[in-house]
Write an enzyme that holds these catalytic residues in place. Sequence first.
Site, short mmCIF file in Angstrom:
data_model
loop_
_atom_site.label_atom_id
_atom_site.label_comp_id
_atom_site.label_asym_id
_atom_site.label_seq_id
_atom_site.Cartn_x
_atom_site.Cartn_y
_atom_site.Cartn_z
N ASN A 7 38.57 29.92 -9.00
CA ASN A 7 39.59 29.46 -10.07
C ASN A 7 40.83 30.82 -9.58
OD1 ASN A 7 41.07 29.95 -12.27
ND2 ASN A 7 39.78 30.27 -13.83
N ARG A 90 39.27 25.33 -9.79
CA ARG A 90 39.62 25.06 -11.02
C ARG A 90 41.39 24.91 -11.11
NH1 ARG A 90 41.63 29.18 -15.82
NH2 ARG A 90 42.36 27.60 -17.58
N HIS A 179 42.93 24.94 -21.53
CA HIS A 179 41.71 24.49 -21.43
C HIS A 179 40.07 23.31 -22.31
CE1 HIS A 179 43.46 28.67 -23.34
NE2 HIS A 179 43.06 28.82 -22.29
N ARG A 240 51.52 35.30 -25.60
CA ARG A 240 52.71 34.78 -25.50
C ARG A 240 52.91 33.72 -27.42
NH1 ARG A 240 49.31 30.31 -21.85
NH2 ARG A 240 48.15 32.49 -20.98
#
Length: 398
Positions: A7, A90, A179, A240
């Site tokens: 990842n 990923r 996700h 965020r």
Amino acid sequence: MKILVVNCGSSSIKYQLFLMPEKMVLAKGLLERIGEAEPSLLHTARGLSHRSFVDAPTHESGIDLILTTLTSGPNPALAKIEEINAVGHRVVHGAAEFTDSVLIDDGVLSTIERMADLAPLHNPPNLVGIRATMRFLPGIPQVASFDTAFHATLPSAAHSYSLPYELCERLGVRRFGFHGTSHRYVSWRAAELLGINRSEIHCITCHLGNGCSMTAVRNGRSVDTSMGLTPLEGLVMGTRCGDIDPAILLYLMGHGFSAAALNKMCNKESGLLGISGSSNDMRELEERASAGDRRARLAIDIFCYRVKKYIGAYAAVLGRVDAVVFTGGIGENEAGVRAQCCSDLLLLGIEIDPDRNVLTRGREGEIQSDRSRVKLLVVPTDEEGAIAGDTYQLVRRN
Ligand code: ADP
């Protein structure tokens, strides 16, 4: 079969080496601060962990270092690198092109490259990681698992924005959601834990980490999710902003803010950090709030209020809710946040049990009260394990 899962983030690489199909973790690690001062590698194998300061100016040198660490050095997990049978990567944005994990070929690589526009922080490092791994492990099958894939089943009413239709068609503007590997894993695991068929479970999954998103899962498939075209929409996150009135951005542009400044503000300077002015870390905010920091308290309140609103919205979307599932660093560990997100929801058949809630940290467990109609579950996510599972299935099939 031994499968390495990689990842690659913007300045870090996480990895796990699995023995499949047992899903036994043979080694795992995290290389941080790539290209910055003092990169460090935390490597764990055979029950021993080592942290070392390393030389990793680029992601490519980072992959090289990880492969070397797996085979030599103080704590190797493999006798030789050829023992790795496949690699799963990923990849954050697969847009509408990829509805499932795929074996990587040149066509897949160029499509991921095209998506970089939509995920400029994520897809480029993902791609560098894939290319480097292909170079160091030639001839080994490589699989891409997309964060967006689980949300490919969103109906058009959920994935379309109310902007001019032709414009959205032409520029590919729609909700993709992210996700997905985590929402898929925890919703299917919840079905398993509750003894419900995977293809029948109706649940609301809450992935609450640094990035946060929620998904409405009907019959084991994603039917709505809080992140949108990009991972900015929806919940309040570490840095965020999540949902805001889009006219705020226009208003700020009228006050001299550039597109680049707004992008940075909404992605890096908002959310828990922006509201509190002190931290994007929920643990630290809890401490500050307990010590009387008013803005830390406000940040937590807004965070939980937003999650609660989405629980209500997704209950309406689903009509029947078997379970609400919490995962991610906050969802798995922060009992106070879970309690606040589920407060006063008896209307929806949701009630948390304070003792079960506090006792369930970082492990699977049911935390609803005896009179709660809806099960409330904590399920630690396992994105790497899910990617290893996909990689194993694809390699076996081909
Ligand atoms: P990421 O989205 O980067 O994977 P995580 O899922 O690790 O992030 O979540 C990080 C958040 O989880 C932080 O706000 C952190 O404070 C919170 N958290 C609370 N308790 C823990 C814990 N025991 N371990 C890790 N994170 C925790």
